[in-house]
Design a protein around this motif. Sequence first.
Motif, PDB file in Angstrom:
ATOM      1  N   THR A  19       0.858  -1.181   0.000  1.00  0.00           N
ATOM      2  CA  THR A  19       0.000   0.000   0.000  1.00  0.00           C
ATOM      3  C   THR A  19       0.896   1.234   0.000  1.00  0.00           C
ATOM      4  O   THR A  19       2.075   1.156   0.336  1.00  0.00           O
ATOM      5  N   ASP A  20       0.322   2.358  -0.368  1.00  0.00           N
ATOM      6  CA  ASP A  20       1.088   3.601  -0.318  1.00  0.00           C
ATOM      7  C   ASP A  20       0.466   4.539   0.705  1.00  0.00           C
ATOM      8  O   ASP A  20      -0.546   4.220   1.331  1.00  0.00           O
ATOM      9  N   HIS A  21       1.075   5.710   0.871  1.00  0.00           N
ATOM     10  CA  HIS A  21       0.612   6.682   1.862  1.00  0.00           C
ATOM     11  C   HIS A  21      -0.728   7.310   1.491  1.00  0.00           C
ATOM     12  O   HIS A  21      -1.358   7.958   2.317  1.00  0.00           O
ATOM     13  N   LEU A  22      -1.189   7.119   0.252  1.00  0.00           N
ATOM     14  CA  LEU A  22      -2.467   7.661  -0.185  1.00  0.00           C
ATOM     15  C   LEU A  22      -3.616   6.689   0.036  1.00  0.00           C
ATOM     16  O   LEU A  22      -4.763   7.014  -0.247  1.00  0.00           O
ATOM     17  N   GLY A  23      -3.299   5.472   0.491  1.00  0.00           N
ATOM     18  CA  GLY A  23      -4.333   4.476   0.751  1.00  0.00           C
ATOM     19  C   GLY A  23      -4.598   3.545  -0.422  1.00  0.00           C
ATOM     20  O   GLY A  23      -5.502   2.724  -0.362  1.00  0.00           O
ATOM     21  N   ASN A  24      -3.826   3.645  -1.493  1.00  0.00           N
ATOM     22  CA  ASN A  24      -3.979   2.747  -2.634  1.00  0.00           C
ATOM     23  C   ASN A  24      -3.412   1.375  -2.273  1.00  0.00           C
ATOM     24  O   ASN A  24      -2.381   1.284  -1.618  1.00  0.00           O
ATOM     25  N   ARG A  80       9.634  -2.282 -13.619  1.00  0.00           N
ATOM     26  CA  ARG A  80      10.528  -2.689 -12.540  1.00  0.00           C
ATOM     27  C   ARG A  80       9.997  -3.992 -11.963  1.00  0.00           C
ATOM     28  O   ARG A  80       8.793  -4.218 -11.913  1.00  0.00           O
ATOM     29  N   LYS A  81      10.910  -4.833 -11.519  1.00  0.00           N
ATOM     30  CA  LYS A  81      10.512  -6.158 -11.035  1.00  0.00           C
ATOM     31  C   LYS A  81      10.019  -6.124  -9.601  1.00  0.00           C
ATOM     32  O   LYS A  81       9.030  -6.767  -9.270  1.00  0.00           O
ATOM     33  N   LEU A  82      10.707  -5.388  -8.748  1.00  0.00           N
ATOM     34  CA  LEU A  82      10.357  -5.365  -7.335  1.00  0.00           C
ATOM     35  C   LEU A  82       9.504  -4.146  -7.002  1.00  0.00           C
ATOM     36  O   LEU A  82       9.719  -3.068  -7.552  1.00  0.00           O
ATOM     37  N   PRO A  83       8.553  -4.301  -6.082  1.00  0.00           N
ATOM     38  CA  PRO A  83       7.754  -3.135  -5.687  1.00  0.00           C
ATOM     39  C   PRO A  83       8.606  -2.131  -4.933  1.00  0.00           C
ATOM     40  O   PRO A  83       9.601  -2.492  -4.305  1.00  0.00           O
ATOM     41  N   PRO A  84       8.235  -0.859  -4.976  1.00  0.00           N
ATOM     42  CA  PRO A  84       9.038   0.171  -4.314  1.00  0.00           C
ATOM     43  C   PRO A  84       8.888   0.133  -2.791  1.00  0.00           C
ATOM     44  O   PRO A  84       7.865  -0.310  -2.268  1.00  0.00           O
ATOM     45  N   SER A  85       9.912   0.627  -2.130  1.00  0.00           N
ATOM     46  CA  SER A  85       9.852   0.716  -0.673  1.00  0.00           C
ATOM     47  C   SER A  85       9.337   2.110  -0.284  1.00  0.00           C
ATOM     48  O   SER A  85       9.378   3.049  -1.082  1.00  0.00           O
ATOM     49  N   ALA A  86       8.888   2.237   0.955  1.00  0.00           N
ATOM     50  CA  ALA A  86       8.380   3.525   1.437  1.00  0.00           C
ATOM     51  C   ALA A  86       9.495   4.568   1.468  1.00  0.00           C
ATOM     52  O   ALA A  86       9.270   5.741   1.175  1.00  0.00           O
ATOM     53  N   GLU A  87      10.733   4.124   1.803  1.00  0.00           N
ATOM     54  CA  GLU A  87      11.863   5.054   1.843  1.00  0.00           C
ATOM     55  C   GLU A  87      12.177   5.592   0.454  1.00  0.00           C
ATOM     56  O   GLU A  87      12.513   6.758   0.282  1.00  0.00           O
ATOM     57  N   GLU A  88      12.081   4.730  -0.548  1.00  0.00           N
ATOM     58  CA  GLU A  88      12.358   5.136  -1.927  1.00  0.00           C
ATOM     59  C   GLU A  88      11.347   6.199  -2.392  1.00  0.00           C
ATOM     60  O   GLU A  88      11.724   7.204  -2.992  1.00  0.00           O
ATOM     61  N   ILE A  89      10.082   5.979  -2.077  1.00  0.00           N
ATOM     62  CA  ILE A  89       9.046   6.943  -2.468  1.00  0.00           C
ATOM     63  C   ILE A  89       9.241   8.264  -1.726  1.00  0.00           C
ATOM     64  O   ILE A  89       9.147   9.343  -2.317  1.00  0.00           O
ATOM     65  N   ALA A  90       9.541   8.188  -0.411  1.00  0.00           N
ATOM     66  CA  ALA A  90       9.758   9.401   0.379  1.00  0.00           C
ATOM     67  C   ALA A  90      10.968  10.185  -0.142  1.00  0.00           C
ATOM     68  O   ALA A  90      10.934  11.417  -0.217  1.00  0.00           O
ATOM     69  N   PRO A  97       1.897   7.107  -7.015  1.00  0.00           N
ATOM     70  CA  PRO A  97       3.324   7.439  -7.065  1.00  0.00           C
ATOM     71  C   PRO A  97       4.007   6.808  -8.283  1.00  0.00           C
ATOM     72  O   PRO A  97       3.638   5.718  -8.729  1.00  0.00           O
ATOM     73  N   TYR A  98       5.002   7.508  -8.816  1.00  0.00           N
ATOM     74  CA  TYR A  98       5.687   7.069 -10.038  1.00  0.00           C
ATOM     75  C   TYR A  98       6.295   5.672  -9.877  1.00  0.00           C
ATOM     76  O   TYR A  98       6.281   4.870 -10.809  1.00  0.00           O
TER      77      TYR A  98
END
Length: 160
Positions: A20-25, A73-83, A62-63
């Motif tokens: 999930t992301d910080h937007l609730g998706n 991309r093969k792996l899902p993004p981490s929260a740190e990467e998005i931040a 998020p992009y």
Amino acid sequence: MNFIRAIFRSSKEVKKLIGTDHLGNKYYEVPEDAKVLGEKLKTRRFVESNISHYEYEPGMIPYEWEAWMRGNRKLPPSAEEIAGREQQTKSVQQKAKELEENEKQAEFTNIQTAEEVTTESHTKPEGHASAPVYKKIDGESDAVSTGNEFQPAAWKPGKK
């Protein structure tokens, strides 16, 4: 036939919550080896959002997650990467705002300088509007024609 497949797909819980992301998706993946009605499905990635399709605006996903859903991309993004990317975006926007303010200030300074130069040289425009000629006020230069004196047959090539 696709409608029937969709009904059977939704009845079986083969989707796997990836994150999930910080937007609730919520982001899901249907693995390649999942079988529905004996058919092997290729990997599908999708998002379930709190907003409806007609309320969607670009940038609500998020992009990094969008790249994962499209298979870039093969792996899902981490929260740190998005931040980190969001912090970088804010930094770039702030620098762009500062640059724009500096350019406006420089333009204002150039306009003031240009006004000082024109007032100091004591020039005034004279002549036809499409061919501006500047004449000094003290009267040193010759008068400029306004085009009222032109005679069509008066000009001869090579003669002055």
